[in-house]
Design a protein around this motif. Structure first.
Motif, PDB file in Angstrom:
ATOM      1  N   SER A   1       0.739  -1.104   0.038  1.00  0.00           N
ATOM      2  CA  SER A   1      -0.059  -0.095  -0.009  1.00  0.00           C
ATOM      3  C   SER A   1       0.875   1.322   0.078  1.00  0.00           C
ATOM      4  O   SER A   1       0.506   2.256  -0.640  1.00  0.00           O
TER       5      SER A   1
ATOM      6  N   LEU B   1       2.408   1.867  -3.323  1.00  0.00           N
ATOM      7  CA  LEU B   1       1.435   2.251  -4.294  1.00  0.00           C
ATOM      8  C   LEU B   1       1.392   3.790  -4.203  1.00  0.00           C
ATOM      9  O   LEU B   1       1.425   4.476  -5.083  1.00  0.00           O
TER      10      LEU B   1
ATOM     11  N   MET C   1       2.244   6.569  -6.974  1.00  0.00           N
ATOM     12  CA  MET C   1       1.330   7.735  -7.324  1.00  0.00           C
ATOM     13  C   MET C   1       1.976   9.065  -7.136  1.00  0.00           C
ATOM     14  O   MET C   1       1.776   9.964  -8.338  1.00  0.00           O
TER      15      MET C   1
ATOM     16  N   THR D   1       4.829   5.631 -13.538  1.00  0.00           N
ATOM     17  CA  THR D   1       3.721   4.992 -14.125  1.00  0.00           C
ATOM     18  C   THR D   1       3.769   3.679 -14.233  1.00  0.00           C
ATOM     19  O   THR D   1       3.058   2.582 -14.077  1.00  0.00           O
TER      20      THR D   1
ATOM     21  N   LEU E   1       3.842   1.909 -10.816  1.00  0.00           N
ATOM     22  CA  LEU E   1       2.399   1.954 -10.620  1.00  0.00           C
ATOM     23  C   LEU E   1       1.391   0.943 -10.893  1.00  0.00           C
ATOM     24  O   LEU E   1       0.856   0.280 -10.424  1.00  0.00           O
ATOM     25  N   SER E   2       1.835   0.609 -12.266  1.00  0.00           N
ATOM     26  CA  SER E   2       0.974  -0.344 -12.982  1.00  0.00           C
ATOM     27  C   SER E   2       1.242  -1.730 -12.397  1.00  0.00           C
ATOM     28  O   SER E   2       0.508  -2.513 -12.175  1.00  0.00           O
TER      29      SER E   2
ATOM     30  N   ARG F   1      -0.279  -2.039  -9.125  1.00  0.00           N
ATOM     31  CA  ARG F   1      -1.909  -2.366  -9.149  1.00  0.00           C
ATOM     32  C   ARG F   1      -1.975  -3.719  -9.762  1.00  0.00           C
ATOM     33  O   ARG F   1      -2.924  -4.514  -9.269  1.00  0.00           O
TER      34      ARG F   1
ATOM     35  N   ASN G   1      -1.732  -5.978  -6.651  1.00  0.00           N
ATOM     36  CA  ASN G   1      -2.965  -5.590  -5.671  1.00  0.00           C
ATOM     37  C   ASN G   1      -4.080  -6.608  -6.398  1.00  0.00           C
ATOM     38  O   ASN G   1      -4.850  -7.231  -5.819  1.00  0.00           O
ATOM     39  N   ALA G   2      -4.243  -6.525  -7.669  1.00  0.00           N
ATOM     40  CA  ALA G   2      -5.447  -7.178  -8.163  1.00  0.00           C
ATOM     41  C   ALA G   2      -5.080  -8.686  -8.032  1.00  0.00           C
ATOM     42  O   ALA G   2      -6.304  -9.313  -8.092  1.00  0.00           O
TER      43      ALA G   2
END
Length: 151
Positions: free
Chosen positions: A6, A9, A13, A18, A21-22, A25, A28-29
């Motif tokens: 977290s 992330l 941000m 980027t 960050l991707s 993400r 996390n997904a």
């Protein structure tokens, strides 16, 4: 583990990184997908342990290594580089990988701990190793070593 993800992330941000960050993400997904799958298997909301998250991250690294190899063979070097970049981000959250000597010692210790003396005890040895060293060794390469040790 979740807190580290977290925080990373949020930092990505803020820094407008980027690519990082991707990848975060995606991590996390994958974790959320696994939680949803667990909820489907039982009535109670299953909370993932750190070992579960390590297993997910290890699987993600393996997938990206395979993709990078496939992209290189296909001459898509820019895509292979992107996969390697994702691997670096994911590996930040994995514990340090054990050296060859450490893996060999861990195998010897596990064999003596479970009292293994034949190939039929391989499952016990692998179980002991997975319990103790999840995320720190590649069990795809450890399996043949255990087999050779017991065989």
């Amino acid at each position: 583990m979740r807190k580290r993800l977290s925080e990373a992330l949020k930092t990505a941000m803020r820094e407008k990184d980027t690519e990082r960050l991707s990848t975060l993400r995606l991590i996390n997904a994958a974790i959320k997908d696994r939680e949803i799958a667990l909820r489907g298997e039982s009535d109670e909301a299953g909370e993932l342990t750190s070992d579960d998250i390590l297993a997910i991250l290890g699987k993600m690294v393996k997938q990206r290594q395979e993709s990078a190899r496939a992209y290189e063979e296909g001459g898509r070097l820019e895509l292979a580089e992107r996969e390697r970049g994702e691997i670096k981000v994911i590996e930040e959250f994995l514990p340090r990988q054990m050296s060859e000597a450490e893996v060999d010692k861990a195998i010897d210790d596990a064999v003596s701990d479970v009292g293994a003396n034949s190939i039929r005890d391989m499952g016990k040895v692998m179980g002991a190793l997975k319990t103790k060293y999840t995320g720190r060794m590649d069990f795809g390469t450890v399996g043949p070593k255990v087999k050779a040790r017991l065989g």
